[in-house]
Design an enzyme around this catalytic site. Structure first.
Site, PDB file in Angstrom:
ATOM      1  N   TYR A 108       0.883  -1.042  -0.031  1.00 16.90           N
ATOM      2  CA  TYR A 108      -0.099   0.066   0.049  1.00 16.90           C
ATOM      3  C   TYR A 108       0.921   1.422  -0.016  1.00 16.90           C
ATOM      4  O   TYR A 108       1.656   1.298   0.828  1.00 16.90           O
ATOM      5  CB  TYR A 108      -0.862  -0.113   1.152  1.00 16.90           C
ATOM      6  N   ASP A 181      -0.239  -6.695   5.705  1.00 17.16           N
ATOM      7  CA  ASP A 181      -1.192  -6.139   5.619  1.00 17.16           C
ATOM      8  C   ASP A 181      -2.570  -7.260   5.064  1.00 17.16           C
ATOM      9  O   ASP A 181      -2.344  -7.558   3.904  1.00 17.16           O
ATOM     10  CB  ASP A 181      -0.926  -4.898   4.544  1.00 17.16           C
ATOM     11  N   LYS A 206     -12.336  -0.798   5.502  1.00 20.83           N
ATOM     12  CA  LYS A 206     -13.087  -1.695   4.391  1.00 20.83           C
ATOM     13  C   LYS A 206     -14.069  -2.538   4.768  1.00 20.83           C
ATOM     14  O   LYS A 206     -15.162  -1.941   5.021  1.00 20.83           O
ATOM     15  CB  LYS A 206     -11.712  -1.979   3.713  1.00 20.83           C
TER      16      LYS A 206
HETATM   17  C1  LIG Z   1      -7.096   1.093   2.588  1.00 18.60           C
HETATM   18  C2  LIG Z   1      -5.816   0.414   3.001  1.00 18.60           C
HETATM   19  C3  LIG Z   1      -5.191   0.905   3.905  1.00 18.60           C
HETATM   20  C4  LIG Z   1      -5.412   2.132   4.938  1.00 18.60           C
HETATM   21  O1  LIG Z   1      -6.574   2.004   5.419  1.00 18.60           O
HETATM   22  P1  LIG Z   1      -7.255   3.458   5.890  1.00 18.60           P
HETATM   23  O2  LIG Z   1      -8.488   2.974   7.005  1.00 18.60           O
HETATM   24  O3  LIG Z   1      -7.762   4.212   4.880  1.00 18.60           O
HETATM   25  O4  LIG Z   1      -6.194   4.379   6.631  1.00 18.60           O
HETATM   26  C5  LIG Z   1      -4.168   0.104   4.573  1.00 18.60           C
HETATM   27  N1  LIG Z   1      -3.763  -1.202   3.626  1.00 18.60           N
HETATM   28  C6  LIG Z   1      -4.523  -1.578   2.552  1.00 18.60           C
HETATM   29  C7  LIG Z   1      -4.237  -2.563   1.880  1.00 18.60           C
HETATM   30  C8  LIG Z   1      -5.598  -0.805   2.188  1.00 18.60           C
HETATM   31  O5  LIG Z   1      -6.488  -0.921   1.073  1.00 18.60           O
END
Ligand SMILES: *Cc1c(COP(=O)(O)O)cnc(C)c1O
Length: 400
Positions: A108, A181, A206
């Site tokens: 990311y 992640d 998400k």
């Molecule tokens: C959106 C996202 C993040 C960050 O999340 P936020 O809640 O927007 O700060 C981190 N890693 C991945 C893979 C993402 O898609």
């Protein structure tokens, strides 16, 4: 409130009845607000085994953390005000000046920005490896300074799979920690900690929250990483509001059925897109032709609604026109909500240092909870525009 009968009204307004001990039972936890926690005795004021200050979270946050800990098969779960905060908190908890991180090149983008910015300023170096299934190539990069391997599988926007169990096994044998992640899997489709990973991170923004209206992040950990994350949380003071924690818990109630619908529709649409003449490649590990398919099949129970397509080479203006002509796919960042989204990703790919190049423009698609036949009709309309543009170019003798 007989105890306060003889005080003045201004005092009574401050000390009047709070209904804490008369809570009705509801399916969800109470939204428990509070900075001060009233303690019963002087011993409790400095008792390290008690939660004595609201910043670390009260009933609502604790309910959410317990649920997330169980979801990720972790010893403990820490929550943060965004997914990015969970990533930066984990990196700063596990690393110190002089340490080195090896990170996946398809990580990311803001993760890379933090490594290049704050962590570089604090003396941590980062090197990137191609988003490969080749564990020996990653092992060969390890030096005595390497403390952490930061993974993201499938990778952001391009969805390359990494062999996480093999990488975690190798790293543990070398005395190196691993963090993943795990946002794409939501902790449902894949359990990194079952495979020897130390920290599983998610943007709860998400699918867990799931309605495009809350920011939150998770770091779920086992073993020594728990101590490091707890110490860091205590020192840095990240706090999540009980209202937001409540919404995340509410999202968890429907996470499984929502993901099943997102995944089934995404597979149908990915298969349809793979047959369309304007589409060069579909980047989705659930498709048998995808290079990450075998690893995905081995370790993941399903897909979510997020994948990408690479178009055949075509003018930027035609792509812009196509994207703006869609009516069900909104143009916007983030994903994991109930609605479908599409995003051109080429500028985001430009910062990568060791990933492959793609034949044409790359579009990331989030398949929402709408009826997939309506979504296919919307995409067909968009791709038809590209074909008409291409035909007009051909008639006028122009090439790409
Ligand atoms: C959106 C996202 C993040 C960050 O999340 P936020 O809640 O927007 O700060 C981190 N890693 C991945 C893979 C993402 O898609």
């Amino acid at each position: 409130m007989t105890a306060f009968r003889n005080v003045t009204e201004s005092t009574r307004l401050i000390h009047g009845e709070a209904l804490c001990d008369r809570l009705q039972r509801t399916p969800g936890p109470p939204i428990h607000r509070g900075s001060t926690i009233l303690l019963d005795s002087c011993e409790q004021v400095y008792d390290p085994s008690l939660v004595t200050y609201g910043r670390v979270g009260l009933t609502t946050q604790r309910s959410l953390r317990d649920a997330l800990r169980d979801l990720e098969h972790a010893d403990e779960a820490f929550i943060y005000p965004s997914g990015l905060a969970a990533i930066t908190a984990t990196l700063s908890a596990l690393l110190a000046s002089g340490d080195e991180v090896l990170a996946c090149d398809s990580v990311y983008n803001p993760t890379r920005r933090y490594l290049a910015g704050t962590l570089a300023r604090f003396g941590v170096t980062a090197r990137y490896f191609a988003p490969t299934t080749d564990v020996a190539a990653i092992k060969a990069m390890i030096t005595p300074a390497t403390k952490l391997i930061f993974l993201e599988s499938p990778g952001s926007n391009t969805f390359e799979m990494q062999d996480i169990p093999a990488i975690a096994r190798m790293a543990r044998a070398m005395g190196v920690m691993t963090a993943v992640d795990n946002t794409w899997s939501s902790g449902v489709l894949f359990k990194p900690l079952d495979h020897g990973v130390d920290v599983s991170i998610q943007s709860l923004t998400k699918y867990v929250c799931g309605h495009s209206d809350v920011f939150m992040g998770l770091a779920a950990a086992s073993g020594t990483a728990v101590e490091l994350l707890a110490k860091s949380s205590n020192e840095t003071g990240w706090a999540v509001s009980p209202d937001d924690a409540y919404l995340a818990l509410r999202g968890l109630r429907t996470l499984h059925p929502r993901l099943a619908r997102h995944g089934a529709s995404a597979l149908k649409i990915a298969q349809w897109l793979a047959e369309q003449p304007e589409v060069h490649t579909v980047l989705c590990p659930a498709l048998p032709q995808d290079p990450g398919h075998a690893i995905w099949q081995r370790n993941y129970s399903d897909i979510c609604g997020l994948f990408s397509i690479v178009l055949n080479p075509v003018a930027d203006a035609a792509v812009r026109q196509m994207l703006e002509s869609l009516s069900l796919f909104g143009l916007g960042y983030s994903w994991g909500g109930f609605e479908s989204l599409i995003l051109p990703c080429d500028p985001q790919l430009a910062v990568r240092t060791c990933s492959g190049k793609f034949a044409g423009p790359l579009l990331r698609i989030h398949v929402g909870l709408e009826d997939p036949s309506d979504l296919i009709a919307d995409l067909r309309h968009g791709l038809d525009q590209l074909s008409r543009h291409r035909a007009a170019m051909a008639r006028s003798g122009q090439k790409y």
